[in-house]
Design a protein around this motif. Sequence first.
Motif, PDB file in Angstrom:
ATOM      1  N   GLY A   1     -66.671 -52.355  73.912  1.00 26.93           N
ATOM      2  CA  GLY A   1     -67.353 -53.780  74.647  1.00 26.93           C
ATOM      3  C   GLY A   1     -67.543 -52.704  75.792  1.00 26.93           C
ATOM      4  O   GLY A   1     -67.733 -51.504  75.782  1.00 26.93           O
TER       5      GLY A   1
ATOM      6  N   LEU B   1     -70.394 -58.255  76.621  1.00 30.71           N
ATOM      7  CA  LEU B   1     -69.026 -59.176  76.691  1.00 30.71           C
ATOM      8  C   LEU B   1     -68.400 -57.952  77.559  1.00 30.71           C
ATOM      9  O   LEU B   1     -67.495 -57.418  76.402  1.00 30.71           O
ATOM     10  CB  LEU B   1     -68.438 -60.065  75.484  1.00 30.71           C
ATOM     11  CG  LEU B   1     -69.772 -61.510  75.902  1.00 30.71           C
ATOM     12  CD1 LEU B   1     -69.462 -61.781  74.745  1.00 30.71           C
ATOM     13  CD2 LEU B   1     -69.486 -62.178  76.613  1.00 30.71           C
ATOM     14  N   GLY B   2     -67.751 -58.041  78.731  1.00 32.75           N
ATOM     15  CA  GLY B   2     -67.088 -57.167  78.881  1.00 32.75           C
ATOM     16  C   GLY B   2     -65.386 -57.496  78.599  1.00 32.75           C
ATOM     17  O   GLY B   2     -65.244 -58.622  78.610  1.00 32.75           O
ATOM     18  N   GLY B   3     -64.907 -56.792  77.712  1.00 31.61           N
ATOM     19  CA  GLY B   3     -64.180 -56.723  77.587  1.00 31.61           C
ATOM     20  C   GLY B   3     -63.501 -57.034  75.881  1.00 31.61           C
ATOM     21  O   GLY B   3     -62.157 -56.991  75.166  1.00 31.61           O
ATOM     22  N   ALA B   4     -64.630 -57.202  75.684  1.00 36.04           N
ATOM     23  CA  ALA B   4     -65.018 -58.015  73.864  1.00 36.04           C
ATOM     24  C   ALA B   4     -65.137 -56.835  72.949  1.00 36.04           C
ATOM     25  O   ALA B   4     -66.277 -56.849  72.350  1.00 36.04           O
ATOM     26  CB  ALA B   4     -65.767 -59.093  73.700  1.00 36.04           C
ATOM     27  N   GLY B   5     -64.308 -56.155  73.362  1.00 36.12           N
ATOM     28  CA  GLY B   5     -64.307 -54.924  72.451  1.00 36.12           C
ATOM     29  C   GLY B   5     -65.035 -54.989  71.025  1.00 36.12           C
ATOM     30  O   GLY B   5     -65.185 -54.202  69.699  1.00 36.12           O
TER      31      GLY B   5
END
Lengths: 279, 189
Positions: free
Chosen positions: B77, B124-128
């Motif tokens: 992410g 998407l932040g945190g959606a690695g």
Amino acid sequence: MRTIQAAALTEAVARLCIQANTYLPADIVAALDRQRKAEPWPLAKETLGLLWDNMKLAEQTHMPVCQDTGMACVFVELGQDVHIEGDFEAAIHEGVRQGYGEGYLRKSIVGDPLRRVNTEDNTPAAITVRLVPGDRCTLTVAPKGFGSENMSRLGMLKPADGVEGVKNFVIETVRLAGSNPCPPIVLGIGIGGSFDKVVYLAKHALLRPIDQPNPDPYYAQLEQELLASINALGVGPQGFGGQTTCLGLSIETAPTHVAGLPVAVNVSCHVTRRATAEL
Amino acid sequence: MQYKLTTPVTREDLAPLRAGDTVLLSGVVYTARDAAHKRLMERLDAGEPLPFPLEGSAIYYVGPTPEKPGQVIGSAGPTTSGRMDAYSPRLLDLGQSIMIGKGKRNQAVKDAVVRNGAVYLAALGGAGALMAGSVKKLEIICWEDLGCEAVRRLEVKDFPLTVILDAHGGDLYESGPAAYLASLESKEG
């Protein structure tokens, strides 16, 4: 007196590092599930749906939920009747080294804040120890990403600022953070104590599941009011706009000085991670 | 509105995009974070060539987790883009077209986006784990000593992104929350 081998601490910390980074806690999953269904704004609903898919995908493929697998914050509640056979802190650092290595987690720690050379194994851990009665040892690993950590704030308010001053400070923190901390966010809020203590309270508050209100009804009420105010800001998931800016927040308090009203806000994200084991 | 784009892109490719649109991006994307950006600047200062062609390029602000055996990439992410604000205008002026990250940019970056007909897209932040699924190939091309911050050449397919800053001055971080709040007022009204 009960003896716990340092190697047992290492093994538990290593396991918890991997577990915390791969599987989100039940309260965070439940909040994300509730909000993805309740969110009325289309882009926000779609975004929450993708965050949900990501969480499920991480679980199924055993991948870290987020690439920032964080600074390894390790909280230890150590029974005063426990004797640790071996070097206590070294055992925890070794657990982080093994967990981040074997778990293919990202190594995000630099050994010096200004000279900035990566330690290559995510050590040292940030260790907080509290002595408690009994002969148990409870370990919680809470890996903390810095996208949200960097948005955290401390304020030394005046007593006259009162509860309104605290509310304004918390809401201003969220407004200033905007899209940076990967909303929907989770907040740990400390009120009272001293300059250093209030920050500890805020960080420790993030360990409490967000579906458990503060046991004091006065602060449980304040938690609800703050959550409603924050979710009226419109920041929304990822800052794209919408209802769901904050999944939940926890307040912890401590006695303070007649002349002060410290408040600290530790900002966390939808990947608020914690895993606990008892030895 | 959803657009499909393939890198390298032209100013004309990006012109229709508006803040709030979504993009499925394919082609080559280069990764660089703070430390790599600093080195890119040092190369430019020294008059040396950059490790990849800037014209029409996309740079993704990411430091992935190490890939497990058999994986193309680990969790991947975006990181907070604001840390690159000091460097981005210069790169945009030299031909970079797409920035990919998350979080607010400063006025200098916004001005450079408009000036160059570029865009800033959010992953998407945190959606690695989710973002990793779009990466088909990975190769470290420069500065391996930077570890997760080394410059990687990624080949991506339908990488899901959202337009934050468009070439016409639009900013979703301002217009998105404002539109949501306005929708509440119109309901109450």
